[in-house]
Scaffold this active site. Structure first.
Site, PDB file in Angstrom:
ATOM      1  N   HIS A   1     -11.174  -2.346   3.795  1.00 40.89           N
ATOM      2  CA  HIS A   1     -11.137  -1.882   5.049  1.00 40.89           C
ATOM      3  C   HIS A   1     -11.672  -0.612   5.491  1.00 40.89           C
ATOM      4  CE1 HIS A   1      -8.025   0.178   2.766  1.00 40.89           C
ATOM      5  NE2 HIS A   1      -7.982   0.962   4.024  1.00 40.89           N
ATOM      6  N   ASP A   2     -12.359   0.026   4.469  1.00 40.01           N
ATOM      7  CA  ASP A   2     -13.054   1.380   4.696  1.00 40.01           C
ATOM      8  C   ASP A   2     -14.659   1.269   4.593  1.00 40.01           C
ATOM      9  OD1 ASP A   2     -10.708   2.659   4.914  1.00 40.01           O
ATOM     10  OD2 ASP A   2     -10.753   2.855   2.842  1.00 40.01           O
TER      11      ASP A   2
ATOM     12  N   ASP B   1      -3.076   4.852  -2.370  1.00 37.20           N
ATOM     13  CA  ASP B   1      -4.005   5.481  -1.304  1.00 37.20           C
ATOM     14  C   ASP B   1      -4.362   7.021  -1.598  1.00 37.20           C
ATOM     15  OD1 ASP B   1      -5.099   4.940   1.474  1.00 37.20           O
ATOM     16  OD2 ASP B   1      -4.078   6.710   1.656  1.00 37.20           O
TER      17      ASP B   1
ATOM     18  N   GLU C   1      -6.479   4.171  -5.738  1.00 37.23           N
ATOM     19  CA  GLU C   1      -7.720   4.285  -4.920  1.00 37.23           C
ATOM     20  C   GLU C   1      -8.196   5.728  -5.447  1.00 37.23           C
ATOM     21  OE1 GLU C   1      -9.612   4.688  -0.458  1.00 37.23           O
ATOM     22  OE2 GLU C   1      -7.771   5.557  -0.970  1.00 37.23           O
TER      23      GLU C   1
ATOM     24  N   ASP D   1       0.885  -1.198   0.266  1.00 34.85           N
ATOM     25  CA  ASP D   1       0.059  -0.032  -0.049  1.00 34.85           C
ATOM     26  C   ASP D   1       0.828   1.263   0.169  1.00 34.85           C
ATOM     27  OD1 ASP D   1      -2.349   1.757   0.500  1.00 34.85           O
ATOM     28  OD2 ASP D   1      -3.187  -0.049   1.644  1.00 34.85           O
TER      29      ASP D   1
HETATM   30  C1  GLC Z   1      -7.646   5.853   2.422  1.00 32.78           C
HETATM   31  C2  GLC Z   1      -7.565   4.530   3.194  1.00 32.78           C
HETATM   32  C3  GLC Z   1      -8.119   4.765   4.623  1.00 32.78           C
HETATM   33  C4  GLC Z   1      -7.408   5.820   5.229  1.00 32.78           C
HETATM   34  C5  GLC Z   1      -7.500   7.155   4.304  1.00 32.78           C
HETATM   35  C6  GLC Z   1      -6.362   7.963   4.638  1.00 32.78           C
HETATM   36  O1  GLC Z   1      -8.849   6.232   2.067  1.00 32.78           O
HETATM   37  O2  GLC Z   1      -8.168   3.293   2.470  1.00 32.78           O
HETATM   38  O3  GLC Z   1      -8.100   3.645   5.396  1.00 32.78           O
HETATM   39  O4  GLC Z   1      -7.847   6.050   6.383  1.00 32.78           O
HETATM   40  O5  GLC Z   1      -6.998   6.638   2.943  1.00 32.78           O
HETATM   41  O6  GLC Z   1      -4.973   7.395   4.235  1.00 32.78           O
END
Ligand code: GLC
Ligand code: CA
Length: 571
Positions: free
Chosen positions: A342-343, A212, A269, A110
């Site tokens: 995980h979100d 991310d 993402e 990641d």
């Molecule tokens: C992304 C991650 C999340 C995190 C955020 C800040 O959305 O998936 O878990 O809290 O970024 O890094």
């Protein structure tokens, strides 16, 4: 520029390893605890590779394992090139990469480069000396007459501006938590530093990165106010920082300087990217190999925003969003399909509205729905055994920063404590962060005897991997069969490279076709009522026993899913 070398194609589509993978996402803190301290770790993952091999996945995406104060469980990185001690050592990671390789699995990490932790050396130097070159690695601004520079609300609540101690009227910027200061991508020196770090990891032999929050790296340089959208007087930071003009320069350079130089996979993402721009992101010269599209993952909250803004969605809405997403991705490139991460809360609890079907039937129906879409499937840990949301009765049981913020924001907007707790239970990111349920024991086999860092869901007697690997009708076996069908059957080329086309059906049914050497149809009844589907086909897979091997008129049970090979009518 177009190269003259001939690409390998299947069904007219350029082939690529990353199109053929089945990815499994691991939240390391909650997967498996090897040394009984209550926290999952790298050795724990290595110990479970046989389980993952048996499931059939080919690539693992491991959420951040780098040095971190863990305010956002690793998405706050203090050292990009070292391992957080509770997860193990660099040697443990190398061992995991090698052991996975031996079993035919690749490892993806990641990449969190929109922000670092405030405990990163760069930020500490920036704070210590306003003349330091590291000052410009972050975003510092003067306030306005004792107020922050503008009215933007951070993703985790409150102002995006945090006052700097000992410096009058000075603030630093954070899109997320105040312990996650944003990196200043306007600074070429910072960008070069990031590229070096990425290349260092890619040279080390990892297969690639999930990237991310990458659509946040460009901020509107006017830093002007936005229209307030809540009773806190603030407006979402997204308006002026998510996928904003100018980001194309950063993303193209990132790709050019790093991913393109390696044989690797890059998955962005990328929330907030309109379909008209998918070409830039995933087209032939796109910034990434594939991106996650959130248009239907957030179907239950308006624009994927604060959790009290709930929608009343119907299966038809999900169908429309899914079809739109698939068509847009197909027109431009390749997608990364997922039900959970995980979100997000657990998919069984989100998409199956009748509680009686939040079971193996429902889990298999959802699995079927997403797994055969065009794109690379991503399975989130526990999804393959049908894990569900928890029900917490106290805010104290939550760890996720965003759950705590959403609770307070709900109350601020006039909801009762009970309602606020309801929203948080339904949407909390902790729902997918509970320890993996390996067996029926008190710790669910996650730790031997230690109390796991986060409270379990509590249903490990009914939902656990040990039972399911031994049970033919389990969700685990169904996932195995789906992987087998997509990657190793005669229909492989069609299921990986075939065209996606939506199929007309009754409103409660979501149906689509993959068209290649043959036509494979996926039909899912997303309701608790029986339905009908007309069309001659041979059954390849179903979540109900005793489904006929072939038929022309299918009687669908509640939440029944079918995968059919369409039979042509010969005139
Ligand atoms: C992304 C991650 C999340 C995190 C955020 C800040 O959305 O998936 O878990 O809290 O970024 O890094
Ligand atoms: Ca541990």
């Amino acid at each position: 520029m177009k190269t003259m070398t001939k690409e390998k194609t299947i069904l007219g589509q350029p082939t690529a390893d990353w199109k053929e993978e089945v990815v499994y996402q691991i939240y390391p803190k909650s997967f498996s605890d090897s040394n009984n301290d209550g926290i999952g770790d790298l050795k724990g993952i290595t110990a479970k590779l046989d389980y993952l091999k048996e499931l059939g996945v080919t690539m693992l995406w491991i959420c951040p394992i780098f040095t971190s104060p863990m305010v956002d469980n690793g998405y706050d990185i203090a050292d990009y090139q070292a391992i957080q001690p509770e997860f193990g050592t660099m040697a443990d990671l190398e061992e995991l990469i090698a052991a996975a390789k031996e079993k035919g699995m690749k490892i993806m990490l990641d990449l969190v480069v929109n922000h670092s932790s405030d405990e990163h050396e760069w930020f500490q130097k920036a704070l210590a000396d306003s003349q330091s070159p590291y000052r410009d690695y972050y975003i510092f601004k003067k306030g306005q007459a004792g107020n922050p520079p503008n009215n933007w609300r951070s993703i985790f609540g409150g102002s995006v501006w945090e006052p700097v101690a000992n410096e009058a009227d000075m603030y630093y910027f954070h899109t997320f938590d105040k312990k996650q200061p944003d990196l200043n991508w306007e600074n070429p020196a910072l960008r070069q530093e990031i590229y070096q770090m990425i290349n260092w990891w890619l040279d080390k032999g990892i297969a690639g990165f999930r990237i991310d929050s990458i659509t946040f790296i460009k901020k509107d340089q006017d830093y002007g106010d936005v229209p307030p959208d809540g009773s806190d007087g603030l407006g979402s930071v997204k308006v002026k920082t998510r996928n904003r003009p100018g980001i194309e320069k950063f993303l193209a350079e990132l790709n050019q300087e790093t991913f393109r130089q390696h044989d690797c996979v890059s998955v962005g993402e990328a929330p907030g990217v309109p379909y008209e721009q998918f070409d830039q992101y995933i087209g032939p010269d796109g910034y990434f190999n594939m991106i996650f599209d959130f248009h239907y993952a957030d179907i239950d909250v308006e624009n994927g925003s604060e959790w009290f803004r709930q929608t009343k969605w119907q299966p038809q809405d999900l169908k429309e969003l899914m079809v739109k997403s698939q068509e847009a991705i197909q027109a431009n490139g390749w997608g990364a399909n997922f039900l959970e991460n995980h979100d997000q809360p657990r998919s069984l609890s989100k998409y199956i509205t009748d509680k009686n079907y939040q079971n193996a039937i429902g889990a298999k129906a959802l699995g079927t729905l997403f797994f055969f879409l065009r794109g690379t499937p991503f399975i989130y840990q526990g999804q393959e055994i049908g894990m569900k949301n928890f029900q917490r009765t106290s805010l104290a049981d939550f760890n996720d920063v965003s759950s705590i913020d959403n609770y307070h924001r709900s109350i601020q907007e006039g909801y009762t404590k009970e309602q606020a707790l309801g929203f948080v239970n339904q949407r909390s990111r902790d729902n997918t962060r509970t320890p993996f349920q390996w067996d029926a024991s008190a710790t669910a086999g996650f730790s031997q005897t230690a109390t796991p860092w986060m409270k379990l869901v509590g249903d490990q007697q009914e939902v656990n991997a040990a039972d399911q690997v031994n049970h033919e009708q389990s969700v685990f076996h169904y996932y195995q069969q789906m992987i087998q069908l997509r990657n190793h059957s005669d229909y492989r080329n069609t299921l990986i490279y075939g065209q996606f086309q939506s199929l007309g059906a009754d409103p409660a049914i979501i149906a689509y076709e993959r068209i290649g050497q043959e036509r494979i149809q996926v039909i899912v009844n997303l309701s608790n009522q029986p339905q009908h589907f007309d069309g001659a086909g041979e059954l390849l897979l179903s979540n109900y026993p005793d489904t006929p091997a072939s038929s022309e008129q299918w009687q669908l049970q509640p939440y029944q899913a079918l995968v059919l090979r369409k039979e042509d009518h010969h005139e």
